[in-house]
Scaffold this motif. Structure first.
Motif: not given
Length: 816
Positions: A52, A62-63, A675, A719, A721, A734, A736
């Motif tokens: 990150i 923020q992630n 998630e 988010q 990744r 990453v 965002n």
């Protein structure tokens, strides 16, 4: 991140195995597999923290799905909330930040001293655990929205790491280290920390970053438990990348932000080497020198211990920490940005003249304001210096849990008691000054002289207080307070077969005592005076406008409060890889110094005029599904939340003028969190998204706002990744992003959304050596944190806070 633990470090990285599951322990009675708990939670492991491209705690947050963190990647000037709860003010009112299971500060939204100013992320971290809603209401005080817990390594295996890193294209050097090892006979230890120094990614003309921390813990393992002693010393300074003037054009629905000539929103800051030093009064009304180069400074000296033992079938845990906390907050904000001639006429009258007060041109007249620095602009600024003498806190959390066999199931009972003492000893100083907008770290103070030749400023200072459009001594305060909290709590959880049903209660009692020194309470309190501030034996015009504290007439603070929080949930393990859950919670949150205004406090008795302002409730309902099998993890949670808010919000009107808005509202929010993670061979993709629909349900101050969307709450944030992990190389990015939101609660001006891409590469040429490159915002996109205006002003000038532009950092890591 959707996974719950670290992978085996000995495994072949090319196979990208799913990390081994680790019990989640934050904000719950007992650590469990997430699929067996009726909560929404996330974990970021140490291996992923290095990917990150953010070093601040808020930047890391923020992630995490469900959490909205507004930051310029600095620790201290941030606004953090969860699940659409309002961002009415800075700090983290509804979400508690913890370190190793205890709060950094009891209240996360103290003015000019938010919790993230006093904690840092470095290589000593093992995990970042986050719980949203749920049992956070009952297993921690003042955390109804959730808890983010930074968990330290404790030396289970021998080994360490040294990493040096440097900005590529900017001046910031940093060294991190960590080492831990068993010592024999059940002992082990871990030590870690960092030091950094440099100007940073924005041009300010001095080393804005200076300092670091060191942490140490020692653990003694026994057959039936352990005891751990730990300590930390933190002293770190960072520049305050807050609001700065920008060009604001376009339409309210589609605004366009552009740089003022000679200035860069992403590459400059408002403070500079030429404006940072000035004079004023201290909390004893004595002359003092202020150095804003201290920026956001956090100093913490803490010691503590944690013990856990199995005794007669009970698992007994006690956590204690004392922290000596102090710091400083420095910020400069333009209150009026306008052509130089207009500033001269507005504050100096017809025929007033201008000259430089600092910098290379100090003493030179500004003969052509219209061409000044290529933009012709000056700014009338408010400078804030918040001195925090003591935020010392002592916290202790004692709990005992036992599992009983009841019928065909298992009943887990937990009882605990939490006690805390939080000091709030701070002083706020405000100064008005005039400066130019040269950019590039070269902004300079400007003097103003009347047409008759009378100096109206002194070294750029216009008044030693607000002095324009606001009473001179407004918010010129000193707080000397103590908050004491005692909170017994307990929970029951019964698991039989595939179903688990649980509930928990917490009863908080608080006692607040101390004094507030402020002229705003009236009663004959003197709030301003004529003082020779610079001690030159003469009184200048600014020295006739000096805010002071009524040191012999403190306002008394003396009140108590109490409230009950509760949470209940059910979890059904449909199958080994699948579970569903539902939960309802009501959590309380006590208010700190923000409610101690003249309209809220009886300064003679110390009682609150309206006792209900002492605390507020957050009500939440959530239901979700969790799936985890082989290389696929997916958590989906629907949520609803409601809260009342009495506060003061720093906002702006349609002209861009900074104003303070009193708030007495009820909010609600509903939405869905997602998630997930997919792993296949060397490939992995982590995803997170939050859809939110929030509303101002009732506004007792301004009913016209009812039905509007709360400011800074986007409909969608996300988010991602993606990464590829091979034997010698790991690469990925990453991502965002957020959709647009409203700049203010009036719902006129929209803040554009953004998508930031931050790639990373980790190359391991030989065993134990890693070369890394992280590029935050590689495409140099404009990411707006906040616009301080309710609509596009006629002048086309407003204040805005934005994230950093492209920032590349290289690192070399050696493991041993």
């Amino acid at each position: 991140m959707a996974t719950e633990g670290k992978g085996d470090p000995a495994a072949d990285p090319a196979t990208a195995p799913a990390p081994a599951r680790k019990a989640f322990s934050t904000g719950v009675a007992k650590g469990r597999d997430l699929l067996d708990t009726a909560i929404s939670a996330s974990v970021i492991d140490e291996a992923d923290l290095g990917k990150i491209s953010a070093s601040s705690v808020a930047g890391i947050m923020q992630n995490i799905p469900g959490i909205r963190a507004e930051t310029s990647d600095i620790d201290g000037f941030s606004s953090i909330t969860v699940r659409g709860l309002p961002l009415a003010a800075d700090g983290s009112k509804f979400l508690q930040i913890q370190e190793d299971g205890l709060p950094v500060l009891e209240f996360g939204d103290l003015h000019f001293a938010s919790a993230d100013q006093f904690i840092r992320a470095d290589l000593s971290l093992s995990q970042v655990q986050a719980i949203r809603g749920g049992s956070a209401s009952t297993f921690a005080s003042n955390s109804p929205g959730g808890v983010v817990n930074l968990i330290s390594k404790t030396g289970e295996t021998a080994g360490g790491t040294v990493q040096v890193s440097s900005g590529l294209g900017h001046d910031l050097k940093r060294i991190d280290f960590e080492y831990g090892s068993p010592l024999g006979d059940g002992w082990r230890f871990h030590v870690g920390g960092f030091y950094r120094q440099g100007e940073g990614p924005r041009e300010i003309g001095y080393d804005g970053f200076r300092g670091g921390q060191i942490k140490l813990n020692v653990t003694r393992q026994f057959a039936n438990g352990f005891i751990r002693f730990y300590g930390k010393y933190l002293d770190d300074r960072q520049p305050n990348y807050s609001l700065a003037p920008v060009q604001l054009t376009g339409t309210d629905n589609a605004p366009v932000l552009t740089d003022i000539a000679g200035n860069s929103m992403r590459g400059d800051a408002y403070e500079s080497q030429n404006t940072a030093r000035y004079i004023g009064l201290d909390q004893n009304n004595n002359r003092t020198s202020i150095d804003a180069r201290n920026g956001l400074r956090g100093v913490t000296k803490s010691i503590g211990f944690e013990a856990q033992f199995d005794v007669a079938g009970w698992s007994v845990t006690n956590k204690f920490r004392f922290a000596d906390i102090s710091g400083e907050y420095n910020e400069a904000i333009s209150m009026v940005t306008a052509p130089g001639a207009a500033i001269a006429a507005l504050f100096g009258g017809p025929g007033a003249t201008l000259s430089y007060a600092s910098g290379a041109k100090a003493g030179q007249a500004i003969s052509s304001p219209a061409t000044l620095n290529g933009n012709g602009l000056l700014a009338f600024s408010i400078r804030i210096n918040g001195k925090t003498s003591s935020l010392d806190n002592a916290t202790n959390d004692l709990r005992a849990s036992r599992v009983w066999n009841v019928g065909d199931g298992r009943l887990t009972t937990t009882a605990g008691i939490y006690s805390a003492s939080q000091a709030v000893d701070m002083y706020w100083n405000f100064t008005n000054s005039i400066n130019d907008l040269a950019g590039g770290g070269n902004n300079a103070l400007v003097n103003l002289t009347s047409a008759g030749g009378t100096p109206l400023t002194e070294n750029g200072i216009y008044s030693y207080g607000f002095g324009f459009g606001v009473p001179l001594a407004e918010y010129h305060n000193r707080y000397d307070l103590n908050y004491r909290i005692l909170a017994p709590y307990g929970s029951l959880n019964y698991q039989v077969g595939k179903i688990a049903i649980g509930g928990s209660l917490r009863y908080d009692r608080g006692s607040v005592s101390g004094n507030v020194f402020s002229g705003s309470y009236g009663g004959g309190r003197i709030s301003s005076a004529i003082i020779d501030v610079n001690g030159d034996g003469a009184v200048s015009v600014p020295e006739t406008k000096v805010a002071i504290l009524p040191l012999t007439q403190p306002a008394v603070v003396d009140y108590d409060y109490d409230y009950l929080s509760y949470s209940a949930g059910v979890n059904y393990r449909v199958a080994e890889p699948l579970s569903v859950f539902a939960r309802y919670s009501r959590g309380g949150r006590a208010n700190a110094e923000r409610i101690l205004g003249a309209a809220s406090l009886n300064p003679a008795s110390g009682a609150l005029i309206d006792p209900s302002t002492a605390f507020g409730y957050v009500k939440q309902a959530e239901a979700g599904l969790k799936y985890r099998k082989d290389g696929l993890t997916a958590y989906v949670t629907g949520f609803w939340a409601s809260t009342g808010e009495r506060n003061y919000q720093i906002g702006a009107d349609a002209t861009g003028q900074v104003i303070v808005i009193p708030i007495d509202r009820t909010y609600s929010a509903r939405g869905v969190e997602f998630e997930g993670e997919v792993r296949h061979g060397p490939f992995a993709l982590t995803l997170g998204a939050t859809w939110t629909k929030a509303s101002i349900d009732k506004d007792r101050t301004d009913p016209a706002l009812e039905g509007n969307h709360p400011r800074h709450i986007p409909s969608l944030s996300f988010q991602a990744r993606p990464q590829v992990e091979l034997a010698r190389v790991t690469l990925g990015a990453v991502v965002n992003g957020t959709t647009s939101s409203f700049a203010q609660d009036t719902n006129i001006l929209k803040q554009p959304g953004y998508v930031l891409v931050s790639p990373f590469v980790q190359f391991r040429p030989v065993d134990r050596v890693q070369i890394g490159i992280n590029a935050f915002n590689v495409f140099n996109k404009l990411a707006i944190v906040q616009i301080a205006s309710a609509a596009i002003p006629a002048s086309g000038l407003a204040n805005a806070q934005v994230m950093n532009g492209r920032t590349v950092t290289g690192s070399l890591r050696f493991s041993f």
